[in-house]
Design a protein around this motif. Structure first.
Motif, short mmCIF file in Angstrom:
data_model
loop_
_atom_site.label_atom_id
_atom_site.label_comp_id
_atom_site.label_asym_id
_atom_site.label_seq_id
_atom_site.Cartn_x
_atom_site.Cartn_y
_atom_site.Cartn_z
N GLU A 9 -0.27 3.93 -2.73
CA GLU A 9 -1.04 4.46 -2.40
C GLU A 9 -0.69 5.82 -1.31
N GLY A 52 -3.61 4.93 6.26
CA GLY A 52 -5.19 3.51 6.53
C GLY A 52 -4.69 2.85 5.00
N ALA A 53 -3.93 4.17 3.68
CA ALA A 53 -3.98 2.59 3.17
C ALA A 53 -2.22 1.92 3.07
N ILE A 75 -1.67 9.80 -2.03
CA ILE A 75 -2.81 10.73 -1.23
C ILE A 75 -2.33 11.20 -0.77
N GLN A 106 -10.02 14.52 3.85
CA GLN A 106 -10.34 13.66 4.86
C GLN A 106 -10.02 12.14 4.88
N PHE A 107 -8.94 11.63 3.58
CA PHE A 107 -8.84 10.39 3.41
C PHE A 107 -7.57 10.41 4.46
N ASP A 108 -7.70 9.78 5.05
CA ASP A 108 -6.68 8.85 6.16
C ASP A 108 -5.40 7.67 4.82
N GLY A 130 0.41 -1.31 -0.16
CA GLY A 130 -0.34 0.26 -0.26
C GLY A 130 1.19 1.16 -0.19
#
Lengths: 446, 156
Positions: free
Chosen positions: A85, A224-225, A89, A219-221, A82
């Motif tokens: 990603e 978390g990817a 982000i 708001q994307f974390d 990940g």
């Protein structure tokens, strides 16, 4: 032309028609062509598999095959973490969801990652994240996706390991990683700068998003990817060591494939999963496409077909090195937009070698580099590299990464049509080939 | 014991042109894993599976992303109305076939097909028309009920 030469041409053209029309999968088409070459005794299995130095036949280029396998293992293990990603982000949040800046940063990330890792894998990971970001911004993701395609091709042009044509040229012409950095990287960087300017000038006015909507990207974390932090650290370590290996492979007298396999072996040792999982991620279809292609090309070299084509090219350019460099650059650029640039490069490397041999007064007595790195021949290798890689930008079918992103766009409900792509791809390819023209002239003919 | 003895002749099925939304309601209301898709003449057309509904809202291109855990809770990818409003059953079943058996097929063979093909239902055909469905549940009921009955008979 002799009977075997006619048969070799017929097999190659036949396989090529199947490949180009996609009536048969390209790997099946070239493998069938390859075995026909051997079955009909156009080329012996020994020569096809192992090459024949005296006849100037490479055979299956294991340097290319093993480099591809090694890098596929490294990138495919890294992909599961990940990390890519996370990077995409993080970039979007860094510019506070500003769409133009997101496009520019995603392109920069794609170009840098594509320069060192496989283009297709890079876009497979970056493109879906780009779509999610642009859907969140309630904006059309297609311009961003097209820019990502162009960036992956330009980035791939920059290094020895960036794009399959470069891997093949590096191996056949014995040009090392630093050679590619010094000749191919500057025009690639200049092309990226030109594209960035174009994005700022032409795309920016059409991408306006309110501050409120931009906030949604924040708001994307990104954390978390990440699936596996420990493995990601190990992957980054191995990729860094591999890159150092590439930087010094020429000085150490090691082939690039050795570096790639060392990296792959190290990462497999550091990875808790068994070897089968890592090896399963190797795209065997691509590997056998290369194997089949190399065997078919061995048939064309053995029967003298490529020597005849080489003589044709010499006649066409009246033996003028500048003319030959430009014909190869622009010819490769135009052809790579419409034909498979891997098959094209596989054919061109022995063709340029035959031109080098014909141009040298005494190739038998001269050293390898004297013949194949002769001042008149060296720029032709670079013209092939720049033309074949950058030409892939032109159309949506110009390179594997383009086709993959178009597929992703289609299933996401934002299709990239041939015409819409061409409006962006054609000018970007044209400008990058113009930059390459100026650069090669500055470097070799001034 | 053959397929016609244990099949459900009053099975649920859908038409290939049915809006996906309606089919989704059928699947969720009846808690069924799949629905045979049959044409007007009751010929087997394909099979709609639960997973097709999930795929319709979460397209394949997202499979290559390592994790979607970075999306905020407020991000509703399952925008059902926008995504499946225009879709029909035939748009999402691709070319997946409904496995069929003849009505005189032995139940052991049906169990064998289910295990080796990894499927949970078979259509039962008579002269090219689907006349019933055997689900894994039907088969299990038969196997265990049948075995229990046999044991009881032995005891008595």
């Amino acid at each position: 032309m002799s009977y075997p030469a006619i048969a070799a041409v017929a097999i190659f053209v036949g396989a090529y028609i199947l490949l180009a029309t996609e009536s048969v999968h390209k790997t099946k088409a070239v493998l069938a062509g390859a075995v026909l070459m051997i079955l009909l005794k156009i080329v012996s299995q020994r020569t096809a598999f192992h090459g024949d130095e005296a006849l100037g036949i490479e055979g299956i280029d294991w340097n290319v095959i093993m480099l591809l396998i090694g890098m596929m293992i490294i990138v495919n293990i890294t992909r599961t973490t990940g990390g890519f990603e996370w990077l995409a982000i993080k970039a979007a949040k860094l510019v506070h969801g500003h769409p133009t800046l997101i496009v520019i940063l995603l392109c920069a990330i794609t170009a840098v990652v594509s320069a060192f890792l496989d283009n297709v894998t890079t876009v497979i990971v970056i493109a879906p994240v780009a779509i999610l970001i642009f859907e969140r911004l309630e904006s059309d993701p297609v311009p961003c996706l097209i820019a990502i395609i162009c960036a992956s091709n330009i980035g791939g042009t920059a290094t020895l390991i960036g794009d399959p044509p470069n891997i093949m040229i590096g191996s056949a012409a014995r040009l090392n990683f630093l050679d590619f950095i010094s000749v191919d990287t500057p025009p690639a960087v200049a092309s990226m700068v030109a594209m960035t300017v174009a994005i700022a000038l032409f795309l920016h006015p059409r991408l306006s998003v309110s501050a409120e909507v931009r906030e949604r990207v924040m708001q994307f974390d990104e954390d978390g990817a990440i699936m596996d932090r420990k493995l990601l650290r190990r992957c980054l370590l191995v990729i860094s060591l591999t890159l150092v290996g590439y930087l010094v492979h020429g000085a150490l007298g090691l082939e690039p494939a050795t570096i790639a396999l060392t990296g792959a072996a190290l990462l497999m040792l550091l990875h808790t999963e068994g070897p089968n999982e890592a090896l399963r991620t190797v795209e065997w279809s691509t590997i056998f496409f290369f194997i089949g292609l190399f065997v078919m090309i061995a048939g064309l070299v053995e029967t003298g077909v490529l020597r005849i084509l080489g003589e044709g090219l010499t006649t066409l350019t009246a033996g003028n090195p500048l003319a030959m460099t430009m014909v190869v650059l622009w010819g490769s650029g135009i052809l790579s937009g419409v034909v498979d640039n891997i098959a094209y490069t596989a054919m061109m490397t022995p063709l340029i070698k035959s031109i080098a041999v014909a141009a040298h007064p005494d190739p038998g007595a001269a050293g390898w580099a004297e013949v194949y790195h002769a001042p008149d021949i060296l720029p032709v290798w670079w013209a092939l590299s720049l033309g074949a890689c950058l030409g892939g930008i032109t159309t949506v079918i110009g390179a594997a990464a383009n086709v993959v992103v178009a597929g992703i766009a289609e299933t996401s409900g934002h299709p990239i049509t041939f015409g819409r792509y061409l409006k962006y791809g054609l000018p970007i390819a044209f400008v990058s080939l113009l930059i390459s023209t100026a650069w090669l002239w500055l470097l070799f003919f001034r | 014991m053959t397929a016609k003895d244990i099949m459900d002749a009053d099975y649920l099925c859908v038409d290939p042109n049915m809006p996906l939304k309606e089919a989704a309601d059928l699947i969720t209301e009846h808690h069924t894993l799949l629905l045979p898709v049959v044409d007007e003449e009751c010929g087997a057309h394909g099979v709609l599976m639960e997973v097709d509904l999930l795929r319709a809202v979460l397209p394949k291109y997202l499979d290559s992303v390592a994790s979607l855990n970075f999306l905020p809770d407020t991000c509703d990818l399952f925008d059902v109305d926008a995504k499946i409003a225009t879709l029909k059953v035939k748009d999402v079943i691709a070319d997946r076939k409904l496995y069929t058996v003849e009505e005189d097929t032995n139940v052991v063979e049906i169990a064998h097909i289910m295990l080796t093909k990894g499927i949970s239902s078979v259509g039962v055909e008579r002269e090219g028309r689907i006349v019933g469905v055997v689900t894994r549940g039907d088969l299990l009921t038969h196997i265990f009920h049948h075995t229990l009955c046999a044991e009881e008979q032995e005891e008595s």
